[in-house]
Design a protein around this motif. Structure first.
Motif, PDB file in Angstrom:
ATOM      1  N   ILE A 147      -1.494  -6.817  -4.343  1.00 33.14           N
ATOM      2  CA  ILE A 147      -0.431  -5.842  -4.600  1.00 33.14           C
ATOM      3  C   ILE A 147      -1.075  -4.686  -5.361  1.00 33.14           C
ATOM      4  O   ILE A 147      -1.830  -4.885  -6.319  1.00 33.14           O
ATOM      5  CB  ILE A 147       0.719  -6.462  -5.428  1.00 33.14           C
ATOM      6  CG1 ILE A 147       1.367  -7.610  -4.633  1.00 33.14           C
ATOM      7  CG2 ILE A 147       1.749  -5.402  -5.792  1.00 33.14           C
ATOM      8  CD1 ILE A 147       2.474  -8.337  -5.371  1.00 33.14           C
ATOM      9  N   LEU A 148      -0.796  -3.472  -4.858  1.00 33.82           N
ATOM     10  CA  LEU A 148      -1.347  -2.273  -5.477  1.00 33.82           C
ATOM     11  C   LEU A 148      -0.238  -1.545  -6.217  1.00 33.82           C
ATOM     12  O   LEU A 148       0.925  -1.555  -5.805  1.00 33.82           O
ATOM     13  CB  LEU A 148      -1.923  -1.346  -4.397  1.00 33.82           C
ATOM     14  CG  LEU A 148      -2.893  -1.966  -3.382  1.00 33.82           C
ATOM     15  CD1 LEU A 148      -3.320  -0.912  -2.369  1.00 33.82           C
ATOM     16  CD2 LEU A 148      -4.099  -2.569  -4.067  1.00 33.82           C
ATOM     17  N   ASP A 149      -0.629  -0.868  -7.298  1.00 39.80           N
ATOM     18  CA  ASP A 149       0.362  -0.041  -7.989  1.00 39.80           C
ATOM     19  C   ASP A 149       0.561   1.247  -7.201  1.00 39.80           C
ATOM     20  O   ASP A 149      -0.058   1.456  -6.156  1.00 39.80           O
ATOM     21  CB  ASP A 149      -0.039   0.216  -9.453  1.00 39.80           C
ATOM     22  CG  ASP A 149      -1.315   1.042  -9.610  1.00 39.80           C
ATOM     23  OD1 ASP A 149      -1.717   1.734  -8.640  1.00 39.80           O
ATOM     24  OD2 ASP A 149      -1.912   1.008 -10.700  1.00 39.80           O
ATOM     25  N   ALA A 150       1.413   2.108  -7.682  1.00 38.01           N
ATOM     26  CA  ALA A 150       1.739   3.354  -6.973  1.00 38.01           C
ATOM     27  C   ALA A 150       0.514   4.240  -6.768  1.00 38.01           C
ATOM     28  O   ALA A 150       0.512   5.096  -5.887  1.00 38.01           O
ATOM     29  CB  ALA A 150       2.825   4.115  -7.737  1.00 38.01           C
ATOM     30  N   GLY A 207      -2.487   3.002  -5.958  1.00 40.31           N
ATOM     31  CA  GLY A 207      -3.416   2.313  -5.066  1.00 40.31           C
ATOM     32  C   GLY A 207      -4.402   1.408  -5.772  1.00 40.31           C
ATOM     33  O   GLY A 207      -5.382   0.979  -5.180  1.00 40.31           O
ATOM     34  N   VAL A 232       6.381  -8.459  -6.020  1.00 37.35           N
ATOM     35  CA  VAL A 232       6.662  -7.046  -6.255  1.00 37.35           C
ATOM     36  C   VAL A 232       7.602  -6.966  -7.466  1.00 37.35           C
ATOM     37  O   VAL A 232       8.612  -7.658  -7.534  1.00 37.35           O
ATOM     38  CB  VAL A 232       7.315  -6.410  -5.004  1.00 37.35           C
ATOM     39  CG1 VAL A 232       7.733  -4.983  -5.286  1.00 37.35           C
ATOM     40  CG2 VAL A 232       6.368  -6.486  -3.819  1.00 37.35           C
ATOM     41  N   GLY A 260       7.509   1.358  -5.308  1.00 33.90           N
ATOM     42  CA  GLY A 260       6.267   2.112  -5.197  1.00 33.90           C
ATOM     43  C   GLY A 260       5.023   1.239  -5.105  1.00 33.90           C
ATOM     44  O   GLY A 260       3.940   1.737  -4.802  1.00 33.90           O
ATOM     45  N   GLN A 261       5.169  -0.058  -5.389  1.00 41.85           N
ATOM     46  CA  GLN A 261       4.015  -0.940  -5.240  1.00 41.85           C
ATOM     47  C   GLN A 261       3.736  -1.146  -3.748  1.00 41.85           C
ATOM     48  O   GLN A 261       4.644  -1.112  -2.918  1.00 41.85           O
ATOM     49  CB  GLN A 261       4.273  -2.285  -5.930  1.00 41.85           C
ATOM     50  CG  GLN A 261       4.318  -2.156  -7.448  1.00 41.85           C
ATOM     51  CD  GLN A 261       4.624  -3.483  -8.140  1.00 41.85           C
ATOM     52  OE1 GLN A 261       5.256  -4.363  -7.574  1.00 41.85           O
ATOM     53  NE2 GLN A 261       4.166  -3.599  -9.376  1.00 41.85           N
ATOM     54  N   GLN A 262       2.470  -1.343  -3.439  1.00 41.00           N
ATOM     55  CA  GLN A 262       2.064  -1.492  -2.035  1.00 41.00           C
ATOM     56  C   GLN A 262       1.541  -2.912  -1.800  1.00 41.00           C
ATOM     57  O   GLN A 262       0.864  -3.472  -2.655  1.00 41.00           O
ATOM     58  CB  GLN A 262       0.965  -0.494  -1.703  1.00 41.00           C
ATOM     59  CG  GLN A 262       1.367   0.959  -1.930  1.00 41.00           C
ATOM     60  CD  GLN A 262       0.172   1.879  -1.816  1.00 41.00           C
ATOM     61  OE1 GLN A 262      -0.679   1.682  -0.958  1.00 41.00           O
ATOM     62  NE2 GLN A 262       0.104   2.877  -2.683  1.00 41.00           N
ATOM     63  N   LEU A 263       1.871  -3.439  -0.640  1.00 44.70           N
ATOM     64  CA  LEU A 263       1.420  -4.785  -0.279  1.00 44.70           C
ATOM     65  C   LEU A 263       0.254  -4.685   0.701  1.00 44.70           C
ATOM     66  O   LEU A 263       0.300  -3.929   1.659  1.00 44.70           O
ATOM     67  CB  LEU A 263       2.561  -5.573   0.371  1.00 44.70           C
ATOM     68  CG  LEU A 263       3.847  -5.691  -0.458  1.00 44.70           C
ATOM     69  CD1 LEU A 263       4.916  -6.398   0.348  1.00 44.70           C
ATOM     70  CD2 LEU A 263       3.582  -6.426  -1.759  1.00 44.70           C
ATOM     71  N   VAL A 264      -0.785  -5.459   0.426  1.00 46.79           N
ATOM     72  CA  VAL A 264      -1.938  -5.529   1.322  1.00 46.79           C
ATOM     73  C   VAL A 264      -1.988  -6.953   1.868  1.00 46.79           C
ATOM     74  O   VAL A 264      -2.023  -7.915   1.106  1.00 46.79           O
ATOM     75  CB  VAL A 264      -3.259  -5.199   0.587  1.00 46.79           C
ATOM     76  CG1 VAL A 264      -4.446  -5.335   1.523  1.00 46.79           C
ATOM     77  CG2 VAL A 264      -3.193  -3.815  -0.040  1.00 46.79           C
TER      78      VAL A 264
END
Length: 188
Positions: free
Chosen positions: A141-144, A146, A155, A159-163
């Motif tokens: 999980i990335l913050d806003a 990256g 989450v 704004g968090q991103q899932l990889v």
């Protein structure tokens, strides 16, 4: 005909299996034959030997009505055989998934007549399946901005991103090409 496969079955299912061919030659004429030589026309490189006791009277001549049995050295099925839908006879495209093997036997009549020959084909079916599995899992999980959020598995804010990580495994017997996971919208 195919005498046996390394695991005793009559259908090829994967690379590495071995085929041993049996060639049964009968003198159907009324003249004894010499120089009885079966030749593998398809697989190439197979050694063919006369089975012990085939020359029943041991005179080195194939007498009328006499039957000689020959065996090939093993042919090891390759991945290319499986992927290519088998092996076809030279100059002939066969849509069947099988390994075709043509043998020709030649012999010389003792009476000085022209040499004689005969041919036969053995077909070994290929029963290979293509299949695969895919395992999708959360990789990070990335913050806003990256940046990976260490140790986070859920989450916690917008704004968090899932990889995701995708592990694709070929569970079949046939090589696969153009394996591309399609990413779709998550099910709700």
């Amino acid at each position: 005909r195919v005498l046996f496969r390394s695991d005793g079955k009559t259908t090829v299912t994967e690379a590495g299996q071995q085929l041993v061919y049996q060639f049964v030659v009968t003198n159907t004429g009324d003249v004894s034959l010499t120089n009885v030589v079966p030749v593998d026309q398809t697989l190439g490189g197979l050694t063919i030997t006369l089975a012990a006791g085939s020359d029943t009277n041991g005179d080195g001549k194939m007498d009328p009505g006499e039957v000689w049995t020959f065996y090939s050295s093993p042919y090891e099925v390759t991945q290319a055989d499986i992927d290519g839908n088998g092996i076809d006879l030279p100059g002939y495209e066969d849509p069947a998934a099988d390994i075709d093997n043509l043998v020709t036997v030649t012999a010389e009549p003792l009476n000085g007549a022209d040499p004689v020959d005969a041919s036969d084909v053995a077909e070994v079916p290929i029963d290979a399946a293509s299949s695969m599995t895919i395992d999708k899992s959360l990789f990070a999980i990335l913050d806003a901005n990256g940046v990976v959020i260490d140790g986070q598995t859920t989450v916690t804010e917008a704004g968090q991103q899932l990889v995701y990580q995708f592990v694709v495994t070929n569970t079949g017997d046939v090589s696969l090409t153009n394996v591309v996971p399609e990413i779709g919208r998550a099910h709700v």
